[in-house]
Design a protein around this motif. Structure first.
Motif, PDB file in Angstrom:
ATOM      1  N   LYS A  45     -21.591  -2.454  21.693  1.00 55.20           N
ATOM      2  CA  LYS A  45     -22.563  -2.019  20.673  1.00 55.20           C
ATOM      3  C   LYS A  45     -22.229  -0.620  20.150  1.00 55.20           C
ATOM      4  CE  LYS A  45     -26.412  -2.158  22.969  1.00 55.20           C
ATOM      5  NZ  LYS A  45     -25.863  -2.313  24.326  1.00 55.20           N
ATOM      6  N   ARG A  46     -21.562   0.183  20.966  1.00 49.80           N
ATOM      7  CA  ARG A  46     -21.286   1.567  20.603  1.00 49.80           C
ATOM      8  C   ARG A  46     -19.973   1.685  19.825  1.00 49.80           C
ATOM      9  NH1 ARG A  46     -19.695   4.672  23.620  1.00 49.80           N
ATOM     10  NH2 ARG A  46     -20.591   6.586  22.869  1.00 49.80           N
ATOM     11  N   LYS A  47     -19.844   2.790  19.127  1.00 49.46           N
ATOM     12  CA  LYS A  47     -18.561   3.118  18.521  1.00 49.46           C
ATOM     13  C   LYS A  47     -17.790   3.988  19.510  1.00 49.46           C
ATOM     14  CE  LYS A  47     -19.989   2.942  13.670  1.00 49.46           C
ATOM     15  NZ  LYS A  47     -20.093   3.699  12.391  1.00 49.46           N
ATOM     16  N   VAL A  77      -8.690  -3.664  28.886  1.00 46.88           N
ATOM     17  CA  VAL A  77      -9.879  -3.187  28.175  1.00 46.88           C
ATOM     18  C   VAL A  77     -10.926  -4.297  28.164  1.00 46.88           C
ATOM     19  CG1 VAL A  77     -10.789  -2.482  25.923  1.00 46.88           C
ATOM     20  CG2 VAL A  77      -8.612  -1.547  26.745  1.00 46.88           C
ATOM     21  N   VAL A  78     -12.148  -3.934  28.538  1.00 45.97           N
ATOM     22  CA  VAL A  78     -13.255  -4.893  28.543  1.00 45.97           C
ATOM     23  C   VAL A  78     -14.353  -4.379  27.617  1.00 45.97           C
ATOM     24  CG1 VAL A  78     -15.066  -5.988  29.925  1.00 45.97           C
ATOM     25  CG2 VAL A  78     -12.779  -5.638  30.907  1.00 45.97           C
ATOM     26  N   LEU A  79     -14.709  -5.180  26.616  1.00 45.66           N
ATOM     27  CA  LEU A  79     -15.881  -4.877  25.780  1.00 45.66           C
ATOM     28  C   LEU A  79     -17.040  -5.697  26.331  1.00 45.66           C
ATOM     29  CD1 LEU A  79     -14.494  -4.724  22.122  1.00 45.66           C
ATOM     30  CD2 LEU A  79     -14.683  -2.923  23.833  1.00 45.66           C
ATOM     31  N   ILE A 125     -19.383  -8.854  16.645  1.00 47.05           N
ATOM     32  CA  ILE A 125     -18.394  -8.800  17.726  1.00 47.05           C
ATOM     33  C   ILE A 125     -16.992  -8.660  17.146  1.00 47.05           C
ATOM     34  CG2 ILE A 125     -17.280 -10.148  19.560  1.00 47.05           C
ATOM     35  CD1 ILE A 125     -20.069 -11.331  20.168  1.00 47.05           C
ATOM     36  N   GLU A 126     -16.721  -9.429  16.101  1.00 45.56           N
ATOM     37  CA  GLU A 126     -15.407  -9.380  15.459  1.00 45.56           C
ATOM     38  C   GLU A 126     -15.130  -7.991  14.879  1.00 45.56           C
ATOM     39  OE1 GLU A 126     -13.214 -11.475  11.624  1.00 45.56           O
ATOM     40  OE2 GLU A 126     -14.842 -12.561  12.626  1.00 45.56           O
ATOM     41  N   LEU A 134     -12.553  -2.614  15.527  1.00 51.34           N
ATOM     42  CA  LEU A 134     -12.724  -1.151  15.550  1.00 51.34           C
ATOM     43  C   LEU A 134     -12.120  -0.555  16.820  1.00 51.34           C
ATOM     44  CD1 LEU A 134     -13.964   1.508  14.484  1.00 51.34           C
ATOM     45  CD2 LEU A 134     -16.083   0.875  15.687  1.00 51.34           C
ATOM     46  N   TYR A 135     -12.398  -1.160  17.975  1.00 54.75           N
ATOM     47  CA  TYR A 135     -11.869  -0.648  19.237  1.00 54.75           C
ATOM     48  C   TYR A 135     -10.343  -0.755  19.275  1.00 54.75           C
ATOM     49  CZ  TYR A 135     -16.103   0.409  21.887  1.00 54.75           C
ATOM     50  OH  TYR A 135     -17.259   0.998  22.351  1.00 54.75           O
ATOM     51  N   GLN A 136      -9.823  -1.887  18.833  1.00 45.69           N
ATOM     52  CA  GLN A 136      -8.376  -2.066  18.878  1.00 45.69           C
ATOM     53  C   GLN A 136      -7.652  -1.057  17.987  1.00 45.69           C
ATOM     54  OE1 GLN A 136      -8.356  -6.297  17.922  1.00 45.69           O
ATOM     55  NE2 GLN A 136      -7.868  -6.832  20.035  1.00 45.69           N
TER      56      GLN A 136
END
Length: 196
Positions: free
Chosen positions: A115-117, A138-140, A151-152, A157-159
């Motif tokens: 949920k966070r950036k 890495v675990v989201l 989610i997508e 964003l994380y990647q």
């Protein structure tokens, strides 16, 4: 699945680390990402790692010996824990000192709340483990709180923010809905050289 899970000790000082007798997997994440819940889900137990609604509850490196085959290590959370700055610095020294130690690290499980950036502390963690050349995934976590489209977007964003390569193991999980836990467990078993 797991027959004997034993709490070994809480380590507050690096000199108190247990001997590196077994391979180790370590769970890292900022305060309140669901780290304890993920550990419990991985072990298929309800109360191995204590779950707390209070950020910063885990104050030490907590070592669990699993089936006399590996150590599972629960690390203090970083980030918004409501503790004095000197305590945060101590935790940082403890975590960094442990990760720099000569031990049989098989995988560092880096957990983030989807949920966070990602912020500077999250990016610093990725840079640090890359610098140490430690194996990690890495675990989201908490994917049950978002829609498939969200989610997508967050995954992308994380990647991009972490500049992850295609080879970086990446998992989406929900402890509440038991989503993604089996895939993560299978991967960690492979890291440990164990069979499910």
């Amino acid at each position: 699945m797991f027959k004997n899970i034993e709490f070994i000790k809480s380590v507050f000082k690096l000199e108190d680390l247990p001997p590196p007798e077994f391979p180790e997997i370590a769970f890292l994440g900022r305060s309140n990402v669901g780290k304890s819940s993920l550990i419990n889900a991985f072990l298929n137990r309800k109360k191995i790692a204590r779950v707390s609604s209070t950020p910063g509850f885990t104050k030490a490196l907590n070592f669990f010996r699993v089936d006399f085959r590996f150590y599972l290590v629960d690390l203090p959370g970083y980030g918004f824990a409501k503790v004095p700055p000197e305590v945060q610095k101590h935790w940082q020294r403890l975590i960094e000192g442990y990760l720099k130690a000569i031990r049989d690290f098989r995988c560092l499980i880096l957990i983030f709340d989807i949920k966070r950036k990602p912020d500077e502390a999250d990016i610093a963690l990725i840079k640090f483990v890359n610098y140490l050349k430690k194996p990690y995934c890495v675990v989201l976590n908490k994917i049950d709180t978002l829609s498939p489209k969200e989610i997508e977007l967050q995954t992308s964003l994380y990647q991009k923010t972490f500049k992850l390569s295609q080879e970086t193991p990446f998992f989406l999980t929900s402890c509440k809905e038991k989503q993604g836990i089996d895939h993560l467990r299978k991967y960690l078993f492979a890291c440990l050289g164990l069979k499910i």
